[in-house]
Design a protein around this motif. Structure first.
Motif, short mmCIF file in Angstrom:
data_model
loop_
_atom_site.label_atom_id
_atom_site.label_comp_id
_atom_site.label_asym_id
_atom_site.label_seq_id
_atom_site.Cartn_x
_atom_site.Cartn_y
_atom_site.Cartn_z
N SER A 113 -11.98 -5.30 27.55
CA SER A 113 -13.10 -5.07 26.62
C SER A 113 -14.12 -6.20 26.59
O SER A 113 -15.13 -6.08 25.90
CB SER A 113 -12.54 -4.88 25.21
OG SER A 113 -11.97 -6.10 24.77
N ASN A 124 -21.76 -2.90 24.79
CA ASN A 124 -22.09 -1.77 25.65
C ASN A 124 -23.54 -1.33 25.39
O ASN A 124 -23.89 -0.98 24.27
CB ASN A 124 -21.14 -0.60 25.36
CG ASN A 124 -21.25 0.51 26.38
OD1 ASN A 124 -22.34 0.84 26.83
ND2 ASN A 124 -20.11 1.07 26.76
N GLY A 133 -16.11 -2.40 28.09
CA GLY A 133 -14.94 -2.43 28.97
C GLY A 133 -14.77 -3.83 29.53
O GLY A 133 -15.53 -4.75 29.21
N TYR A 166 -17.24 2.96 31.41
CA TYR A 166 -17.72 2.82 30.04
C TYR A 166 -19.23 2.61 29.97
O TYR A 166 -19.87 2.95 28.97
CB TYR A 166 -17.03 1.63 29.35
CG TYR A 166 -15.62 1.90 28.88
CD1 TYR A 166 -14.95 3.07 29.19
CD2 TYR A 166 -14.95 0.95 28.11
CE1 TYR A 166 -13.66 3.30 28.76
CE2 TYR A 166 -13.65 1.17 27.66
CZ TYR A 166 -13.00 2.33 27.99
OH TYR A 166 -11.73 2.55 27.56
N PRO A 388 -13.66 7.54 26.40
CA PRO A 388 -14.82 6.66 26.61
C PRO A 388 -14.65 5.34 25.86
O PRO A 388 -13.61 5.11 25.23
CB PRO A 388 -15.97 7.48 26.03
CG PRO A 388 -15.36 8.34 25.01
CD PRO A 388 -13.95 8.64 25.47
N ALA A 389 -15.69 4.51 25.90
CA ALA A 389 -15.65 3.17 25.28
C ALA A 389 -15.23 3.24 23.82
O ALA A 389 -15.61 4.15 23.09
CB ALA A 389 -17.03 2.53 25.39
#
Ligand code: GLN
Length: 454
Positions: A113, A124, A133, A166, A388-389
């Motif tokens: 992450s 992100n 990610g 991500y 997903p993220a």
């Protein structure tokens, strides 16, 4: 357009978004600008220009760069200035790309992450409350945010493919041995590979072209011919045989991720490929195997950070042993310490046979699962990640759910085969990735399949 224009554009974008995205550890603006000028002057004076002539690129901060700070996003290397360039960096220079700066990551590439960076989390660009990610979070986010068109990451258990998924970009982990690891700060040497992160598959093929190939400085790199990747982007996948492991669409994988893969398979079928369900029966042991082996190798690799040879040294030591202890206690973050302890335990006499040796045997079985499937099929397709993220902070208190993120990428590293993540739909406004896995040294077929989605 000039190289100076491109480099201007890159730093302009960085100045606009970097306080939100936080993808970079270090910028190398002065040098990049003067190199851009030099390249602009070269145009017209010679016949051949480098393969990546003038392309701005970001480099993950565990790849050493001469006279440019390389931290691995760890306090223990906060002011570390390498005295040589990694082989991939030398190759980028031959290709005449322009290094813009070094990219944030999970400390020593341990994480999923980029929250384990010793300095700051990267965010992100699709949703600043979610993680990009990891561990190559800076590499994926910088490309997604338009700060650089190309970046290099490293992938030990998914660290290129998962952040690429991500962040909605293209990331390839090459075959183990395809790209030299000389100058990549080792995390788990038998799994680590450097690879390209880009916006398109075609760009990705160019970047791999530039960095691939055997290297005398890395005995685990392979002297296998490097084909012309770009010319493999023919768009023709007629007759291609695709395997879809049932373990990759099973428990824990979200409906959206499953459906996006099924949609992608329809697209491939329409182009003349066929697919069948297969099994990689030992997949369920991959996570445990990986965390044992990777931590064991890490505990050994990280013993060099002792306060004597590199980077940070404590001020409060009473004697030599104390100096080692205090330096490491102050310099390493929690996740790194956790892995060193796990790995040291697994390698200690009395436990070695029960853990390390057993994990090695299971690794062989996992590798054999892939060999069996590749006897009949050209590629394996599935999701890159189960979901997903996730939100920043959501998994930081629970290392085991963080580890579970890599369930679909880790088997690929254990088997040593190549894998790519390409954008494949959205879930709640966040990108999902399609993973395409190939035979050893067959990145060309992966690119050929991935190119269908452009
Ligand atoms: N997330 C995995 C880990 O923490 C993989 C990291 C990587 O590929 N470098 O080990």
């Amino acid at each position: 357009i000039t190289v100076t224009d491109l480099v201007d554009e890159s730093y302009k974008r960085i100045s606009e978004v970097e306080d939100k995205v936080q993808a970079f550890m270090t910028l190398d603006e002065e040098r990049a600008r003067s190199y851009a000028k030099q390249l602009d002057e070269a145009v017209g004076t010679r016949d051949e220009l480098g393969l990546l002539f003038g392309i701005p690129i970001g480099v993950k901060d565990n790849i050493v760069t001469k006279d440019l700070r390389t931290t691995c996003s760890s306090k223990i290397l906060e002011n570390f200035m390498p005295i040589y360039d990694a082989t991939v960096v030398q190759k980028l220079q031959q290709a005449e790309s322009v290094t813009i700066g070094k990219l944030n990551m999970d400390e020593f590439a341990m994480g999923s992450s980029t929250e384990n960076s010793g300095f700051k989390p990267t965010r992100n660009p699709w949703n600043l409350e979610t993680v990009p990610g990891g561990s190559s979070g800076g590499s994926a986010a910088s490309v997604a945010a338009g700060e650089v068109p190309f970046s290099l990451g490293s992938d030990t258990g998914g660290s290129i493919r998962q952040p690429a998924a991500y962040c909605g970009v293209v990331g390839l982990k090459p075959t183990y041995g395809r790209v030299s690891r000389f100058g990549l700060v080792a995390f788990a040497s038998s799994l680590d590979q450097i690879g390209p992160i880009t916006r398109t598959v075609e760009d990705n093929a160019y970047l791999l072209q530039a960095i691939a190939g055997g290297d005398q400085m890395d005995t685990t790199s392979a002297n296998v011919d490097v084909p012309d990747y770009v010319s493999s982007l023919t768009g023709d996948i007629k007759g291609l045989k695709i395997a879809v492991p049932k373990e990759y669409l099973g428990e824990g994988v979200s409906e959206e991720a499953k459906n996006s893969v099924l949609e992608a398979l329809k697209v491939l079928e329409a182009q003349g490929a066929t697919w069948e369900e297969v099994s990689l029966p030992h997949s369920k042991y991959a996570l445990a195997t990986y965390y044992l082996l990777a931590s064991s190798e890490a505990s050994s690799n990280l013993s060099r950070f002792d306060g004597i040879r590199y980077g940070y040294r404590t001020d409060n030591a009473e004697n030599l042993i104390d100096l080692y202890k205090q330096t490491r206690a102050e310099g390493f973050g929690n996740e790194v310490k956790r892995r060193i302890m796990l790995g040291t335990f697994a390698l200690s006499s009395g436990y070695y046979d029960a853990y390390y040796k057993k994990a090695q045997k299971v690794r062989t079985l996992i590798k054999k699962d892939f060999e069996d499937v590749f006897e009949k099929y050209d590629v394996i397709v599935g999701p890159t990640t189960p979901t997903p993220a996730f939100k920043i902070g959501e998994k930081t208190d629970d290392p085991l759910t963080m580890y579970a993120n890599d369930i679909l990428t880790i088997p690929v590293n254990l088997a040593g085969v190549p894998g790519i993540s390409v954008p494949c739909g959205f879930s709640n406004g966040l990108p999902l990735g399609l993973q395409i896995i190939g035979k050893h040294f067959d990145e060309s077929t992966i690119y050929r399949v991935a190119h269908v989605f452009e």
